[in-house]
Design a protein around this motif. Structure first.
Motif, PDB file in Angstrom:
ATOM      1  N   TYR A 145      39.409   8.610  22.727  1.00  0.00           N
ATOM      2  CA  TYR A 145      38.999   9.717  22.106  1.00  0.00           C
ATOM      3  C   TYR A 145      38.450   8.934  20.905  1.00  0.00           C
ATOM      4  CZ  TYR A 145      41.087  13.031  18.285  1.00  0.00           C
ATOM      5  OH  TYR A 145      41.753  13.756  17.663  1.00  0.00           O
ATOM      6  N   GLN A 146      38.917   8.168  20.584  1.00  0.00           N
ATOM      7  CA  GLN A 146      38.483   7.102  18.699  1.00  0.00           C
ATOM      8  C   GLN A 146      36.640   6.617  19.392  1.00  0.00           C
ATOM      9  OE1 GLN A 146      40.844   3.689  18.732  1.00  0.00           O
ATOM     10  NE2 GLN A 146      41.910   4.537  17.446  1.00  0.00           N
ATOM     11  N   GLN A 147      35.972   6.311  20.507  1.00  0.00           N
ATOM     12  CA  GLN A 147      34.580   6.545  20.695  1.00  0.00           C
ATOM     13  C   GLN A 147      33.841   7.642  20.507  1.00  0.00           C
ATOM     14  OE1 GLN A 147      33.857   4.920  24.443  1.00  0.00           O
ATOM     15  NE2 GLN A 147      32.021   6.801  24.739  1.00  0.00           N
ATOM     16  N   TYR A 148      34.481   9.126  20.208  1.00  0.00           N
ATOM     17  CA  TYR A 148      34.378  10.300  20.148  1.00  0.00           C
ATOM     18  C   TYR A 148      34.043  11.038  18.819  1.00  0.00           C
ATOM     19  CZ  TYR A 148      34.622  10.740  24.969  1.00  0.00           C
ATOM     20  OH  TYR A 148      34.456  11.103  26.976  1.00  0.00           O
ATOM     21  N   MET A 149      35.041   9.789  18.705  1.00  0.00           N
ATOM     22  CA  MET A 149      35.629  10.064  16.397  1.00  0.00           C
ATOM     23  C   MET A 149      34.875   9.612  16.079  1.00  0.00           C
ATOM     24  SD  MET A 149      37.350  12.605  16.716  1.00  0.00           S
ATOM     25  CE  MET A 149      37.771  13.075  15.081  1.00  0.00           C
ATOM     26  N   ARG A 150      34.031   8.403  16.409  1.00  0.00           N
ATOM     27  CA  ARG A 150      33.330   7.858  15.605  1.00  0.00           C
ATOM     28  C   ARG A 150      31.901   8.184  15.808  1.00  0.00           C
ATOM     29  NH1 ARG A 150      35.630   3.267  17.221  1.00  0.00           N
ATOM     30  NH2 ARG A 150      34.610   2.739  19.122  1.00  0.00           N
ATOM     31  N   ALA A 151      31.774   8.652  17.003  1.00  0.00           N
ATOM     32  CA  ALA A 151      29.963   9.141  16.657  1.00  0.00           C
ATOM     33  C   ALA A 151      30.056  10.214  16.630  1.00  0.00           C
ATOM     34  CB  ALA A 151      29.949   9.383  18.734  1.00  0.00           C
ATOM     35  N   GLY A 152      30.770  11.144  15.817  1.00  0.00           N
ATOM     36  CA  GLY A 152      30.411  12.491  14.915  1.00  0.00           C
ATOM     37  C   GLY A 152      31.236  13.483  15.657  1.00  0.00           C
ATOM     38  N   LEU A 153      32.216  13.753  15.173  1.00  0.00           N
ATOM     39  CA  LEU A 153      32.475  15.199  16.059  1.00  0.00           C
ATOM     40  C   LEU A 153      33.012  16.212  14.461  1.00  0.00           C
ATOM     41  CD1 LEU A 153      34.776  15.209  19.158  1.00  0.00           C
ATOM     42  CD2 LEU A 153      32.452  16.052  18.768  1.00  0.00           C
ATOM     43  N   ASP A 154      32.505  17.443  14.735  1.00  0.00           N
ATOM     44  CA  ASP A 154      33.356  18.641  13.314  1.00  0.00           C
ATOM     45  C   ASP A 154      34.200  18.919  13.698  1.00  0.00           C
ATOM     46  OD1 ASP A 154      31.118  17.062  11.443  1.00  0.00           O
ATOM     47  OD2 ASP A 154      29.510  19.680  11.762  1.00  0.00           O
TER      48      ASP A 154
END
Ligand SMILES: Nc1nc2c(ncn2[C@@H]2O[C@H](COP(=O)(O)OP(=O)(O)O)[C@@H](O)[C@H]2O)c(=O)[nH]1
Ligand SMILES: [Mg+2]
Length: 210
Positions: free
Chosen positions: A158-167
């Motif tokens: 989850y943190q990996q996806y969030m760091r990559a940027g998700l609006d």
């Protein structure tokens, strides 16, 4: 807790079949096979959308009237995209129907963008995101198939996806098929967004009056 009331009121295969809007619309988008029908059925607590293990079956836009008990909205189920075995023609037809829908001045509240938790955003998800951003369309990201990742690995991914940027209007939800607790959280999230948007609409209307 009483279930949301829901009923299918229109299935549109072509632009001409898209009905006049009846309510604010919440639009569900995602790749074929992401688990969109499963999620809609869990959310509405009834077998209303067809679930299929064969990707790319639904080619229509389905409109469901939903009442949460507090608010009414129309749930719009857009056909899934990105199933590679279907050709360029299919892809063009898909974009045409979607553009016809989004460009016809619908009262769209926001878009719920489903992504398979195992993969996160893929190329065609990013393509759709870019297009929605150009229209300033608010989005809520919901991950599906969370159960396919072991509990110990979920937070890191989850943190990996969030760091990559998700609006996303709210932090993305993780869902797993029919999991009650997760569905409850998602329903509450949707209700909160509807209320926030109603407040913003009211403020905008007041501002215009002045
Ligand atoms: N393990 C698991 N399987 C799921 C989940 N959601 C959907 N599926 C399966 O994924 C396949 C596609 O589901 P469906 O809801 O028809 O996807 P759609 O094409 O996006 O509407 C079906 O075989 C479902 O049973 C989930 O949260 N967990
Ligand atoms: Mg489906």
């Amino acid at each position: 807790m009483t279930a949301w009331r829901s009923e299918l009121y229109c299935t549109a295969f072509t632009k001409d079949q898209i009905p006049a809007p009846q309510n604010n619309e919440i639009v569900f988008v995602g790749r074929s096979n992401v688990g969109k029908s499963t999620l809609i059925n869990s959310l509405l607590e009834r077998k209303i959308a067809k679930v299929s293990s064969k990707p790319g079956k639904t080619r229509s836009i389905n409109f469901y009237n939903v009442s949460t008990g507090e608010d009414d909205f129309t749930l719009v189920d857009i056909p899934g995209y990105g199933y590679a075995a279907r050709g360029l023609d299919e892809r063009r037809t898909w974009w045409r129907l979607i553009e016809d829908y989004f460009n016809s001045e619908r009262p769209i509240s926001f878009v719920i963008h489903l992504m398979d938790f195992r993969h996160g955003p893929l190329a065609n998800d990013n393509e759709l995101t870019g297009w929605l951003n150009e229209m300033d369309m608010p989005r809520l990201v919901v991950f599906t198939k969370g159960d396919k990742i072991s509990p110990g690995k979920r937070k890191g991914l989850y943190q990996q996806y969030m760091r990559a940027g998700l609006d996303s209007i709210l932090p993305p939800f993780i869902t797993s098929g029919t999991n009650d607790k997760e569905m409850h959280a998602l329903r509450e999230g949707i209700k909160n967004i509807i209320k926030e948007i109603a407040k913003m609409d009211l403020a905008a209307a007041k501002k215009q009056k002045k």
